[in-house]
Design a protein around this motif. Structure first.
Motif, mmCIF file in Angstrom:
data_model
loop_
_atom_site.group_PDB
_atom_site.id
_atom_site.type_symbol
_atom_site.label_atom_id
_atom_site.label_comp_id
_atom_site.label_asym_id
_atom_site.label_seq_id
_atom_site.Cartn_x
_atom_site.Cartn_y
_atom_site.Cartn_z
ATOM 1 N N ARG A 3 -0.907 -5.003 12.124
ATOM 2 C CA ARG A 3 0.432 -4.785 12.651
ATOM 3 C C ARG A 3 0.906 -6.052 13.330
ATOM 4 O O ARG A 3 0.176 -6.661 14.108
ATOM 5 C CB ARG A 3 0.314 -3.648 13.679
ATOM 6 C CG ARG A 3 1.569 -3.250 14.391
ATOM 7 C CD ARG A 3 1.221 -2.242 15.478
ATOM 8 N NE ARG A 3 0.743 -0.990 14.914
ATOM 9 C CZ ARG A 3 1.508 0.096 14.782
ATOM 10 N NH1 ARG A 3 2.749 0.098 15.210
ATOM 11 N NH2 ARG A 3 1.030 1.187 14.258
ATOM 12 N N SER A 10 10.593 -3.460 16.198
ATOM 13 C CA SER A 10 10.364 -3.797 14.792
ATOM 14 C C SER A 10 8.953 -4.306 14.566
ATOM 15 O O SER A 10 8.463 -5.114 15.351
ATOM 16 C CB SER A 10 11.321 -4.896 14.335
ATOM 17 O OG SER A 10 12.639 -4.532 14.609
ATOM 18 N N ILE A 12 5.939 -5.450 11.324
ATOM 19 C CA ILE A 12 5.469 -5.585 9.945
ATOM 20 C C ILE A 12 4.108 -4.903 9.891
ATOM 21 O O ILE A 12 3.215 -5.220 10.676
ATOM 22 C CB ILE A 12 5.320 -7.060 9.521
ATOM 23 C CG1 ILE A 12 6.655 -7.798 9.629
ATOM 24 C CG2 ILE A 12 4.784 -7.136 8.086
ATOM 25 C CD1 ILE A 12 6.564 -9.302 9.316
ATOM 26 N N ARG A 14 1.246 -4.833 7.680
ATOM 27 C CA ARG A 14 0.735 -5.609 6.535
ATOM 28 C C ARG A 14 -0.211 -4.765 5.692
ATOM 29 O O ARG A 14 -1.151 -4.174 6.208
ATOM 30 C CB ARG A 14 0.047 -6.872 7.036
ATOM 31 C CG ARG A 14 1.005 -7.755 7.822
ATOM 32 C CD ARG A 14 0.765 -9.236 7.545
ATOM 33 N NE ARG A 14 1.779 -10.037 8.210
ATOM 34 C CZ ARG A 14 2.879 -10.520 7.630
ATOM 35 N NH1 ARG A 14 3.080 -10.315 6.349
ATOM 36 N NH2 ARG A 14 3.747 -11.217 8.320
ATOM 37 N N SER A 138 7.770 -4.167 0.430
ATOM 38 C CA SER A 138 7.771 -5.354 -0.441
ATOM 39 C C SER A 138 6.681 -5.244 -1.495
ATOM 40 O O SER A 138 5.546 -4.895 -1.187
ATOM 41 C CB SER A 138 7.525 -6.625 0.386
ATOM 42 O OG SER A 138 8.605 -6.866 1.259
ATOM 43 N N TYR A 159 9.353 -14.925 8.325
ATOM 44 C CA TYR A 159 8.079 -14.213 8.131
ATOM 45 C C TYR A 159 7.818 -14.079 6.636
ATOM 46 O O TYR A 159 8.731 -13.755 5.872
ATOM 47 C CB TYR A 159 8.150 -12.809 8.729
ATOM 48 C CG TYR A 159 8.413 -12.798 10.214
ATOM 49 C CD1 TYR A 159 7.377 -12.970 11.125
ATOM 50 C CD2 TYR A 159 9.713 -12.630 10.703
ATOM 51 C CE1 TYR A 159 7.616 -12.970 12.491
ATOM 52 C CE2 TYR A 159 9.963 -12.630 12.064
ATOM 53 C CZ TYR A 159 8.910 -12.802 12.950
ATOM 54 O OH TYR A 159 9.156 -12.812 14.302
ATOM 55 N N LEU A 161 6.616 -12.025 3.612
ATOM 56 C CA LEU A 161 6.351 -10.626 3.222
ATOM 57 C C LEU A 161 5.664 -10.624 1.867
ATOM 58 O O LEU A 161 6.196 -11.178 0.897
ATOM 59 C CB LEU A 161 7.656 -9.827 3.142
ATOM 60 C CG LEU A 161 8.404 -9.613 4.459
ATOM 61 C CD1 LEU A 161 9.648 -8.761 4.224
ATOM 62 C CD2 LEU A 161 7.491 -8.961 5.504
ATOM 63 N N ASP A 165 3.323 -5.017 1.858
ATOM 64 C CA ASP A 165 3.750 -5.045 3.267
ATOM 65 C C ASP A 165 4.948 -4.116 3.488
ATOM 66 O O ASP A 165 5.794 -3.941 2.600
ATOM 67 C CB ASP A 165 4.172 -6.460 3.696
ATOM 68 C CG ASP A 165 2.989 -7.426 3.781
ATOM 69 O OD1 ASP A 165 1.830 -6.975 3.697
ATOM 70 O OD2 ASP A 165 3.239 -8.641 3.918
ATOM 71 N N VAL A 167 8.044 -3.265 6.443
ATOM 72 C CA VAL A 167 8.715 -3.575 7.712
ATOM 73 C C VAL A 167 9.427 -2.308 8.180
ATOM 74 O O VAL A 167 10.093 -1.643 7.392
ATOM 75 C CB VAL A 167 9.757 -4.716 7.555
ATOM 76 C CG1 VAL A 167 10.337 -5.105 8.921
ATOM 77 C CG2 VAL A 167 9.145 -5.943 6.887
ATOM 78 N N TRP A 169 12.075 -1.151 11.214
ATOM 79 C CA TRP A 169 12.836 -1.624 12.362
ATOM 80 C C TRP A 169 13.916 -0.644 12.736
ATOM 81 O O TRP A 169 14.415 0.137 11.929
ATOM 82 C CB TRP A 169 13.389 -3.011 12.137
ATOM 83 C CG TRP A 169 14.430 -3.138 11.069
ATOM 84 C CD1 TRP A 169 15.056 -2.140 10.413
ATOM 85 C CD2 TRP A 169 14.952 -4.357 10.575
ATOM 86 N NE1 TRP A 169 15.940 -2.670 9.541
ATOM 87 C CE2 TRP A 169 15.894 -4.025 9.628
ATOM 88 C CE3 TRP A 169 14.701 -5.685 10.872
ATOM 89 C CZ2 TRP A 169 16.604 -4.985 8.941
ATOM 90 C CZ3 TRP A 169 15.414 -6.629 10.185
ATOM 91 C CH2 TRP A 169 16.346 -6.284 9.235
ATOM 92 N N ASN A 197 11.921 -4.911 -3.657
ATOM 93 C CA ASN A 197 12.000 -4.425 -2.284
ATOM 94 C C ASN A 197 12.643 -3.050 -2.305
ATOM 95 O O ASN A 197 13.668 -2.841 -2.961
ATOM 96 C CB ASN A 197 12.836 -5.394 -1.429
ATOM 97 C CG ASN A 197 13.074 -4.838 -0.035
ATOM 98 O OD1 ASN A 197 14.133 -4.289 0.260
ATOM 99 N ND2 ASN A 197 12.080 -4.936 0.819
#
Ligand code: MD6
Ligand code: FE
Length: 204
Positions: A3, A10, A12, A14, A138, A159, A161, A165, A167, A169, A197
Motif C-alpha cells: 500500500r 488516496s 495505490i 500495488r 491498471s 507515480y 502504475l 495495481d 488506485v 481515491w 485502465n
C-alpha cells in the motif's frame, strides 16, 4: 500486495488484482466485442488519444454537446454491456480496504492506451456524489500517473502504475487534477503494446 499513500484519502494498492488480471482482460475482451473501443471527441473538438468504452448501468461519453453519463452506447444505440460481477466485487473490496465502505459502482469506464497516447490533466466531476470514491485498475503496459492538486497549476507528483495495481481515491482528494503521461513503447505478455485502465464510479 503493498500500500502506498499518495494523498490524505488516496492510496495505490500495488498488485491488488494481479491474480485476477487475466480474467479481467478476458472480460474487457467480451465487453468490447459488444461495445467497441473508440476515440471520442471532446466538447472543444479534440479527439481523445485513448480509446474508450463502458460497462454498467450507464457509461461516460463525450461529444460536441459535452461530457455526461448515459445509459446507451451512442455507437451501438444499445444499453452498455452489464458490469461483470468480478469487476464490481474487486472494486468494492479495494474501496473497503481503503476505508470507503458500501461503494457500489454503477459505471465502469474502460480506457485503452496505445504507445504515445496519454490523458491530459483533468478533474473527474461529472458524478453526482463526490463523497463516493473512484477505483482505478491498471492492466498491461506500465504508465506514469500524474497526481496534482485542486488547482490546475499545482505541480503534479508522478507515480508508476503497473499491471494489477489499483488506485482508490476520494474524500478530500476527490477533485484533484490528474492525468497519464504519453505511454512509452513497451511490451506486456498479456496485452502487447497496450495499457488498459478501468475506472469504477458511482455516478448516480
Ligand atoms: C487512467 N485515469 O488511469 C486514467 N480518473 O488511464 C483517470 O483519469 C482516473 O485513474 C479518476 C480516478 C482514477 C483515475
Ligand atoms: Fe480521471
Amino acid at each position: 500486495m503493498s500500500r502506498q499513500n499518495i494523498g490524505p484519502d488516496s492510496v495505490i494498492l500495488r498488485g491488488f488484482v494481479a491474480s485476477q488480471a487475466t480474467a479481467l482482460l478476458d472480460l474487457i475482451e467480451t465487453v468490447t466485442r459488444q461495445s467497441p473501443l473508440r476515440q471520442m471527441t471532446t466538447p472543444g473538438g479534440f479527439k481523445m488519444k485513448a480509446q474508450l468504452s463502458n460497462c454498467g448501468q450507464r457509461g461516460w461519453v463525450t461529444d460536441a454537446k459535452g461530457y455526461r453519463y448515459q445509459a446507451t452506447d451512442p455507437l451501438t444505440e444499445q444499453p452498455w454491456p452489464p458490469m461483470p460481477d468480478l469487476i464490481s466485487a474487486l472494486a468494492r473490496d479495494a474501496a473497503g480496504e481503503t476505508g470507503f465502505a458500501d461503494f457500489s459502482p454503477d459505471v465502469c469506464l474502460i480506457n485503452c492506451y496505445q504507445p504515445g497516447a496519454g490523458m491530459g490533466l483533468h478533474q473527474d466531476k461529472d458524478e453526482r456524489d463526490f463523497n463516493q470514491p473512484i477505483v482505478s485498475i491498471s492492466l498491461g503496459v506500465p504508465a506514469i500517473f500524474l497526481f496534482g492538486g485542486l488547482r490546475r497549476k499545482d505541480k503534479p507528483d508522478a507515480y508508476l502504475l503497473e499491471h494489477g495495481d489499483v488506485v482508490v481515491w476520494g474524500g478530500e482528494d476527490r477533485l484533484r487534477f490528474h492525468g497519464i503521461r504519453p505511454l512509452k513503447l513497451a511490451h506486456h505478455p498479456d496485452t502487447g503494446q497496450k495499457r488498459f485502465n478501468l475506472t469504477l464510479r458511482q455516478a448516480d
